[in-house]
Design an enzyme around this catalytic site. Structure first.
Site, short mmCIF file in Angstrom:
data_model
loop_
_atom_site.label_atom_id
_atom_site.label_comp_id
_atom_site.label_asym_id
_atom_site.label_seq_id
_atom_site.Cartn_x
_atom_site.Cartn_y
_atom_site.Cartn_z
CD GLU A 38 31.79 19.89 50.78
OE1 GLU A 38 31.68 20.37 51.94
OE2 GLU A 38 32.20 19.05 50.23
N GLY A 39 30.13 23.52 47.89
CA GLY A 39 30.60 24.91 47.54
C GLY A 39 30.67 25.21 48.91
CE LYS A 95 30.08 17.10 52.76
NZ LYS A 95 30.21 15.80 53.53
CE LYS A 125 22.72 26.55 47.93
NZ LYS A 125 23.56 27.66 47.04
CG ASP A 136 29.26 34.73 43.70
OD1 ASP A 136 30.37 34.91 43.18
OD2 ASP A 136 28.87 33.97 44.43
#
Length: 390
Positions: free
Chosen positions: A77-78, A82, A98, A196
């Site tokens: 999970e980010g 999930k 995702k 990122d």
């Protein structure tokens, strides 16, 4: 730091990158998202022909692929939501799906940016986006499945019994990640600033083949005579370039700084930010900077899990590349093409602990892009006039 993209952010891409004039139906949810978020679409066809249109999947298909998102298919999970492992019958592929948390405060904008960015991208060091689902409130992304997980899983907080990745593998991962970044900066049209880059966003396939992932914060780079893109500061604490954090002026050199932090993590085994360490050692770059100046201390910087199995000269060169990348002044950082040249060379110098005893090395000829200079082996500056971001 916030992972939100602001209304001022724009992404300029062509949704029909292969030149196919697809009729956009009134219920094309992705196009509605683009319009609702005030994202600019600019027809700039991919001249290399490398782009492809991401497929549209139904929510029913993706639910079936994951056994209705069963817990045993859950991968992690980010901030987005999930991630599940599944098998998509239509394309006969094992995939990672995702799913955006519909109740989350972030994500729809990142979802759109990721689809648009990866629809233009095609490179062996970028994770492949097979498609997406945008039905009603549902937003899902479908990627190729990366069996070894993220670099973070292999570098930090290893479970008992898991062997640390060796020096050769670390240099292979660094070189591959650099090639992925070079594609974004130098090959994509329009060029993209990743924004990122971090260990958790470098995914590993068979044989530890690295691929950059998670492009929700990607930003089209400056064009013409512009030197930077002004935007709200986003990214991850510890990886964010100080010049960008202070001014909000995003350049290609912002990514170079983040790459330098990742390279330092690969060399040292330390985290970019580690609150379990003493105050002076919590920030990896701040801890490393004084050590860069004294070659006698280089051996103190190596990941102890390598147990002395690394080439001393290779260590000097890898630290030199990292030191150049994390320079405080952005115009002192190398361009990505020079980083790629230096790391491709380092990755080609295979270290064999059997023929090279622990902590000894044989002199090897320097790469054409690497030169000796005092205590550090610096990355050649190359032609830094290509981009006027500084």
């Amino acid at each position: 730091m916030s992972n939100h993209l602001t209304e001022a952010d724009t992404v300029k891409v062509d949704l029909n990158v292969n030149g196919e004039k697809e009729a956009v139906s009134k219920d094309d949810q992705l196009s509605l998202d683009v319009n609702n978020l005030n994202l600019k679409e600019e027809v700039s066809r991919d001249e290399t022909g490398n782009g492809y249109r991401a497929k549209t999947f139904t929510f029913e298909e993706l639910a079936a692929a994951t056994g209705n998102f069963r817990s045993d298919c859950f991968l992690g999970e980010g901030g987005f939501g999930k991630v599940y492992k599944g098998h998509l019958d239509r394309i006969n592929q094992v995939v990672a799906i995702k799913q955006l948390d519909p109740n989350g405060l972030q994500g729809v904008r990142e979802f759109v940016v990721e689809v648009l960015t990866l629809s233009l991208a095609d490179h062996p060091n970028l994770v492949k986006l097979f498609g997406f689902c945008a039905e009603g409130e549902q937003r899902l992304l479908v990627y190729e499945y990366m069996p070894l997980g993220s670099l973070e899983n292999h570098l930090h907080d290893l479970p008992p019994g898991r062997k640390a990745i060796d020096w050769n593998t670390r240099m292979k991962i660094a070189a591959g990640a650099a090639r992925g970044l070079e594609y974004l900066h130098d090959k994509m049209k329009p060029p993209v600033i990743y924004r990122d880059l971090k260990c958790s966003n470098i995914l590993l396939g068979e044989g530890y083949h690295p691929k950059l992932s998670d492009f929700g914060l990607a930003k089209v780079g400056p064009s013409g005579d512009k030197t930077h893109v002004s935007t709200r500061v986003m990214g991850t604490y510890g990886y964010c370039a100080p010049d960008y954090a202070m001014t909000g002026q995003l350049t290609f050199k912002s990514d170079i700084y983040s790459f330098g932090v990742v390279l330092l993590e690969l060399i040292t085994g330390r985290k970019a930010i580690d609150h379990t360490k003493s105050a002076r050692e919590q920030n990896l770059v701040a801890w490393a900077r004084p050590l860069f100046k004294d070659r006698k201390k280089f051996s103190q910087m190596v990941d102890p899990l390598l147990e002395g199995q690394y080439p001393v000269r290779g260590l000097y060169q890898a630290l030199a590349i990292a030191a150049m990348c994390v320079q405080e002044q952005p115009n002192m950082r190398p361009v990505i093409a020079d980083v790629v040249t230096a790391l491709n060379y380092l990755a080609s110098q295979k270290y064999d602990p059997q023929s090279h005893p622990v902590q000894s090395c044989k002199r090897s000829p320097s790469s054409p892009k690497v030169r000796r200079d005092d205590d550090l082996t610096h990355v050649g500056n190359g032609d830094q006039t290509d981009r006027s971001e500084d």
